[in-house]
Write an enzyme that holds these catalytic residues in place. Sequence first.
Site, PDB file in Angstrom:
ATOM      1  N   LYS A  37      81.374  45.278  73.335  1.00 46.01           N
ATOM      2  CA  LYS A  37      81.387  45.567  74.863  1.00 46.01           C
ATOM      3  C   LYS A  37      82.752  44.877  75.586  1.00 46.01           C
ATOM      4  CE  LYS A  37      76.549  44.867  75.786  1.00 46.01           C
ATOM      5  NZ  LYS A  37      76.250  46.317  76.429  1.00 46.01           N
ATOM      6  N   ARG A  55      66.868  49.704  71.381  1.00 45.79           N
ATOM      7  CA  ARG A  55      66.113  50.901  70.903  1.00 45.79           C
ATOM      8  C   ARG A  55      65.810  50.851  69.664  1.00 45.79           C
ATOM      9  NH1 ARG A  55      69.418  55.201  73.349  1.00 45.79           N
ATOM     10  NH2 ARG A  55      70.270  53.646  74.927  1.00 45.79           N
TER      11      ARG A  55
END
Length: 497
Positions: A274, A348
């Site tokens: 990130k 996920r």
Amino acid sequence: MADLVQLWNAPDEPLDCLYLFTHDGANPLNGVVLPGASGKAIGRAVAELGVRGLEGEALVAAGPTREFRRIACFGVGKAEEFTVHTLRKLLRRVLEQAGRNREYQIAVAIPVPVRDVAPEQVRTVTIGELALADYRFDRFRSRPDEATKVDAVHVVPLAGEDEKGLGALIERARRLDALVRLARDLGNRPGNDLDPESFATEVSAMFAGSAVRVTVMGAKELAKDGLRGVLAVGKGSAVEPRMVRLEYRAKKPRAALVLVGKGVTFDAGGISLKPAAEMGEMKHDMAGAAAVVAAMRQVAETEPPLKVVGLLPLVENLPSGSALKPGDILTMCNGTTVEVENTDAEGRLLLADAMAYAARFHPDVLVDLATLTGACKIALGSELAGMFANDDDLARQLERLGHSTGDRVWRLPLLPEYRNLLRSEWADTKNSGGRWGSLPASAAFLARFVPEKVRWAHLDIAGVAYGSTSHNGLPPGATGFGVRLLLALLDELGGRA
Ligand code: BES
Ligand code: MN
Ligand code: ZN
């Protein structure tokens, strides 16, 4: 946390301040049952203050009665604009001001209706908010400021209330307060303080000897049960991933519920790193797991007629020489293969494994909570969580409970078509696709892992789980979103609505 007590009798020592509220110039003492014989004197003092009830207005009178050293009256603005959010802001302001003024014993009288709350719920909500109004996270202050802490908040009864009824409301507010605080405290702890190992250890200790059985699965157990998604995300960290299983079963359960909470104690994105700006906020990426811990505490304490299982996959998502790589292909717990397009779509992978693993508990209902996508935060901001569900009744139930608890959710479309966005050349699916539709795609991905015939709802809490600043009267940092909603769901499923 200030203690909440009832104020039926005149206190032995005068309290530091009595806080009153008024809207549209209404008499702030309307419907308020004041202790002792000072009703008239207080009425006069209030009349002298000449409060008009404008929003933000705050007036203080000194030393008027034997019961209270002073009286403060706050305007709440127009009654029809007074909402839970304005109530929260106001109470936070009261507790802050009281702390700053070194008021250790205060009384609060709030006979004000709240626009977005059903009349029979207003008192419950108000006292609940009052309990939480002084929350702050000072675990890391070398000198927590004791001088600005109110010791006790005396709740002034309203007309028609009795000691038993008010006592029950206060008790309920205390419980809720403790659980929301627990979730916020966990959510606010930085990655160096709360990692998969310490998280698992602390949760174990918390449930030891309770009706909830705790099992911590380490790398070996994860491998044995085929939870390769959890293992893969955790590979980049020096701290091994864990999965905590919290199991409770009543004698004759009315329903079986599995709760899954995303527990990324820090999300750097992994090799798909990130950007540095705001990366620190990713210490809150375990807020889903924190809400599930709080809900399971409630289960341990109330032992509802249900079977309830909490699953907390705990990892740290970091880049390193041993980290998961883009292009890697994983075989998940249910045999589905996933090509890792982006290591930052790690949530996920954890949830998919935990949800498929949930099949062994034969749930009727499966709910997962996860700070899953920035896209959800873009879509709904901090007002609502995104909800995807494969069952209309469950979706409607959560919408309704979200509204009455303040943990509001908004249903978004769960369509198999969105799977096309995640087509992989090499595996059954990819974990991420393009920008467009990435929010419904995340849910379509998860749907592949829901055990057959299970009613499921996915709550994307990325936008609501924490705030970088205080907003809607919430403190900065973790909000504890989901705790109230899960408690309400437990109550309804257990038949205690
Ligand atoms: N934890 C983040 C999601 C997030 C972002 C939560 C901002 C709160 C605020 C999640 O793991 C993530 O990185 N998601 C990616 C998914 C993408 C790579 C498909 C995202 O949202 O950018
Ligand atoms: Mn991520
Ligand atoms: Zn994440």
